[in-house]
Design an enzyme around this catalytic site. Structure first.
Site, PDB file in Angstrom:
ATOM      1  N   ALA A  63       0.873  -1.147  -0.133  1.00 12.23           N
ATOM      2  CA  ALA A  63      -0.022  -0.134   0.188  1.00 12.23           C
ATOM      3  C   ALA A  63       0.882   1.141   0.039  1.00 12.23           C
ATOM      4  CB  ALA A  63      -1.045  -0.129   1.292  1.00 12.23           C
ATOM      5  N   ASP A  68      -0.660  -4.711   3.392  1.00 12.71           N
ATOM      6  CA  ASP A  68       0.719  -4.311   3.531  1.00 12.71           C
ATOM      7  C   ASP A  68       1.084  -4.883   4.788  1.00 12.71           C
ATOM      8  OD1 ASP A  68       2.396  -1.539   2.155  1.00 12.71           O
ATOM      9  OD2 ASP A  68       2.898  -2.471   4.074  1.00 12.71           O
ATOM     10  N   ASN A  74      14.004  -7.361  -2.839  1.00 10.22           N
ATOM     11  CA  ASN A  74      12.473  -7.704  -3.307  1.00 10.22           C
ATOM     12  C   ASN A  74      12.302  -9.089  -3.714  1.00 10.22           C
ATOM     13  OD1 ASN A  74      11.949  -4.893  -3.143  1.00 10.22           O
ATOM     14  ND2 ASN A  74      12.041  -4.478  -5.040  1.00 10.22           N
ATOM     15  N   HIS A 125      12.314  -4.667 -18.418  1.00  9.19           N
ATOM     16  CA  HIS A 125      11.941  -3.224 -18.164  1.00  9.19           C
ATOM     17  C   HIS A 125      13.142  -2.609 -17.697  1.00  9.19           C
ATOM     18  CE1 HIS A 125       9.606  -0.007 -16.575  1.00  9.19           C
ATOM     19  NE2 HIS A 125       9.631  -0.343 -15.282  1.00  9.19           N
TER      20      HIS A 125
HETATM   21  P1  NAD Z   1       6.901   2.195  -1.767  1.00  5.72           P
HETATM   22  O1  NAD Z   1       8.161   1.950  -0.673  1.00  5.72           O
HETATM   23  O2  NAD Z   1       5.888   3.316  -1.726  1.00  5.72           O
HETATM   24  O3  NAD Z   1       5.864   0.760  -1.421  1.00  5.72           O
HETATM   25  C1  NAD Z   1       6.179  -0.225  -1.210  1.00  5.72           C
HETATM   26  C2  NAD Z   1       5.380  -0.946  -0.176  1.00  5.72           C
HETATM   27  O4  NAD Z   1       5.321  -2.349  -0.131  1.00  5.72           O
HETATM   28  C3  NAD Z   1       5.442  -0.527   1.241  1.00  5.72           C
HETATM   29  O5  NAD Z   1       4.256  -0.004   1.805  1.00  5.72           O
HETATM   30  C4  NAD Z   1       5.843  -1.646   1.950  1.00  5.72           C
HETATM   31  O6  NAD Z   1       5.538  -1.677   3.384  1.00  5.72           O
HETATM   32  C5  NAD Z   1       5.295  -2.809   1.350  1.00  5.72           C
HETATM   33  N1  NAD Z   1       5.609  -3.926   1.488  1.00  5.72           N
HETATM   34  C6  NAD Z   1       6.930  -4.609   1.850  1.00  5.72           C
HETATM   35  N2  NAD Z   1       6.927  -6.050   1.926  1.00  5.72           N
HETATM   36  C7  NAD Z   1       5.725  -6.194   1.812  1.00  5.72           C
HETATM   37  C8  NAD Z   1       5.011  -7.606   2.013  1.00  5.72           C
HETATM   38  N3  NAD Z   1       6.015  -8.667   2.313  1.00  5.72           N
HETATM   39  N4  NAD Z   1       3.915  -7.684   1.946  1.00  5.72           N
HETATM   40  C9  NAD Z   1       3.071  -6.596   1.611  1.00  5.72           C
HETATM   41  N5  NAD Z   1       3.494  -5.255   1.279  1.00  5.72           N
HETATM   42  C10 NAD Z   1       4.901  -5.063   1.705  1.00  5.72           C
HETATM   43  O7  NAD Z   1       7.404   1.783  -3.195  1.00  5.72           O
HETATM   44  P2  NAD Z   1       6.539   1.917  -4.528  1.00  5.72           P
HETATM   45  O8  NAD Z   1       7.189   3.374  -4.999  1.00  5.72           O
HETATM   46  O9  NAD Z   1       5.105   1.754  -4.283  1.00  5.72           O
HETATM   47  O10 NAD Z   1       7.029   0.889  -5.283  1.00  5.72           O
HETATM   48  C11 NAD Z   1       6.627  -0.242  -5.273  1.00  5.72           C
HETATM   49  C12 NAD Z   1       7.532  -1.335  -6.164  1.00  5.72           C
HETATM   50  O11 NAD Z   1       6.987  -1.193  -7.480  1.00  5.72           O
HETATM   51  C13 NAD Z   1       9.125  -1.122  -6.175  1.00  5.72           C
HETATM   52  O12 NAD Z   1       9.643  -2.257  -6.475  1.00  5.72           O
HETATM   53  C14 NAD Z   1       9.276  -0.310  -7.487  1.00  5.72           C
HETATM   54  O13 NAD Z   1      10.637  -0.558  -8.011  1.00  5.72           O
HETATM   55  C15 NAD Z   1       8.120  -1.055  -8.140  1.00  5.72           C
HETATM   56  N6  NAD Z   1       7.937  -0.021  -9.708  1.00  5.72           N
HETATM   57  C16 NAD Z   1       7.701  -0.967 -10.566  1.00  5.72           C
HETATM   58  C17 NAD Z   1       7.259  -0.090 -12.004  1.00  5.72           C
HETATM   59  C18 NAD Z   1       6.956  -0.960 -13.067  1.00  5.72           C
HETATM   60  O14 NAD Z   1       6.614  -0.219 -14.260  1.00  5.72           O
HETATM   61  N7  NAD Z   1       7.027  -2.133 -13.200  1.00  5.72           N
HETATM   62  C19 NAD Z   1       7.187   1.287 -11.854  1.00  5.72           C
HETATM   63  C20 NAD Z   1       7.284   1.909 -10.552  1.00  5.72           C
HETATM   64  C21 NAD Z   1       7.729   1.258  -9.360  1.00  5.72           C
END
Ligand code: NAD
Length: 314
Positions: free
Chosen positions: A13, A36, A98, A178
């Site tokens: 979240a 989350d 991750n 990506h």
């Molecule tokens: P963020 O830090 O804002 O949010 C990540 C959330 O994941 C946090 O709230 C954290 O508490 C939660 N989390 C961690 N471990 C967990 C678990 N085991 N179960 C449930 N929740 C858990 O990060 P963000 O900006 O939202 O980015 C999230 C991911 O998306 C990153 O890995 C980022 O690199 C990726 N991303 C991918 C793309 C794409 O195009 N594929 C684009 C942007 C970001």
């Protein structure tokens, strides 16, 4: 017969997850569950989104919890859990952390949403999508990664800006992983059917391709504390929409290859038909030698990274 609403769980979240929940609810694609590990965050953001309903005029119910049992009965699960990049990092730098997070998320999905179609957003995208597929044991057509929709959107946004035309008229296709190795297919990029090469000189197209390729890093550099989230979340939601409305859209997604394009046992960005069955078909394009070499180069990078990720979760 009683019809029921779709249920979509968003795992994570944070920035991407909360934005995805917002767009899902606004478009009434189903009821939305936010999960989350941080106490209070999924509950608080879920409640905030629920209270937006009367103003936003949507009836999707949004709930949030730390308890992964909330995902029970999900038709679709969107995985955004995991750390994001900071300036100077590549997506592959996120692999160790991750991979462990995806390991625990996969276990929860397997236990509580065994029939769901899973859309992965967590980076490094192609590696984490493979890992989630492997660890859940789900059929490959039910696990798909979001990358190409966003990479294509970035390329389209820059083209529209350069030509001063509507983004709605631009159609593009970005294959490969990506990362910096992505493969934007200029010859499949059109503006209202007109090939891009008829509208822009080659050097300008190259500049736009480069900007799209580095589109994520450009934002990380500006934000300093994290990475992009509005466009990534909206791209994931476009994939959810294709599934829950069985739209059978042709979108570039990270899909499991088993011989297509001469590649196997890897997830990589290719055009697929995305519908109610998940990845219903992988479309095999006739690539030029250079495009094929670029796709194979991209796949080689992710195969190596997949081997590293499998060691982390062994
Ligand atoms: P963020 O830090 O804002 O949010 C990540 C959330 O994941 C946090 O709230 C954290 O508490 C939660 N989390 C961690 N471990 C967990 C678990 N085991 N179960 C449930 N929740 C858990 O990060 P963000 O900006 O939202 O980015 C999230 C991911 O998306 C990153 O890995 C980022 O690199 C990726 N991303 C991918 C793309 C794409 O195009 N594929 C684009 C942007 C970001």
């Amino acid at each position: 017969m009683t019809l029921r609403r779709r249920k979509i769980t968003v795992v994570g979240a944070g920035n991407v997850g909360a934005s995805a929940a917002l767009y899902l609810a606004e478009r009434e694609l189903g009821d939305v569950a936010l999960v989350d590990v941080v106490e209070g965050i999924p509950e608080g953001k879920g409640l905030d989104l629920l209270q937006y309903g009367p103003v936003g005029r949507f009836d999707s119910r949004v709930t949030g919890s730390q308890d992964s049992r909330l995902m029970e009965g999900s038709d679709v699960v969107v995985v955004t859990a995991g750390v994001a990049r900071k300036p100077g990092m590549t997506r592959l730098d996120l692999l160790q952390t991750n991979a462990r997070i995806i390991q625990s998320v996969a276990k929860n999905i397997q236990a509580h949403a065994p029939d769901a179609i899973v859309i992965v957003i967590t980076n490094p995208l192609d590696v984490m999508t493979y890992l989630l597929w492997k660890l859940t044991g789900f059929p490959a057509h039910r696990v798909v990664g979001q990358a190409g929709v966003l990479d294509g959107a970035r390329f389209s946004a820059f083209i529209a800006q350069e030509l001063d035309v509507s983004v709605e008229d631009i159609s593009t296709l970005v294959l490969g992983g990506h990362g910096d190795d992505m493969v934007p297919l200029v010859r499949y990029t059109t503006v209202s059917g007109i090939p891009l090469a008829d509208l822009l000189p080659a050097d300008r197209i190259t500049a736009l391709v480069d900007r799209a390729r580095n589109g994520g890093a450009e934002i990380v550099k500006l934000l300093k504390t994290g990475s992009a989230y509005y466009a990534p979340a909206a791209s994931g939601v476009q994939m959810v929409e294709a599934v829950v409305k069985d739209k059978k859209r042709i979108l570039a997604c990270s899909a499991h290859l088993s011989g297509q394009y001469g590649l196997s046992d890897v997830y990589i960005g290719v055009p697929v038909v995305l519908g109610g069955g998940g990845v219903e078909k992988i479309i095999e394009l006739k690539l030029t030698d250079a495009e094929r070499a670029a796709l194979h180069n991209s796949a080689k990078i992710y195969k190596e990274a997949i081997a590293d990720a499998l060691k982390v979760v062994a």
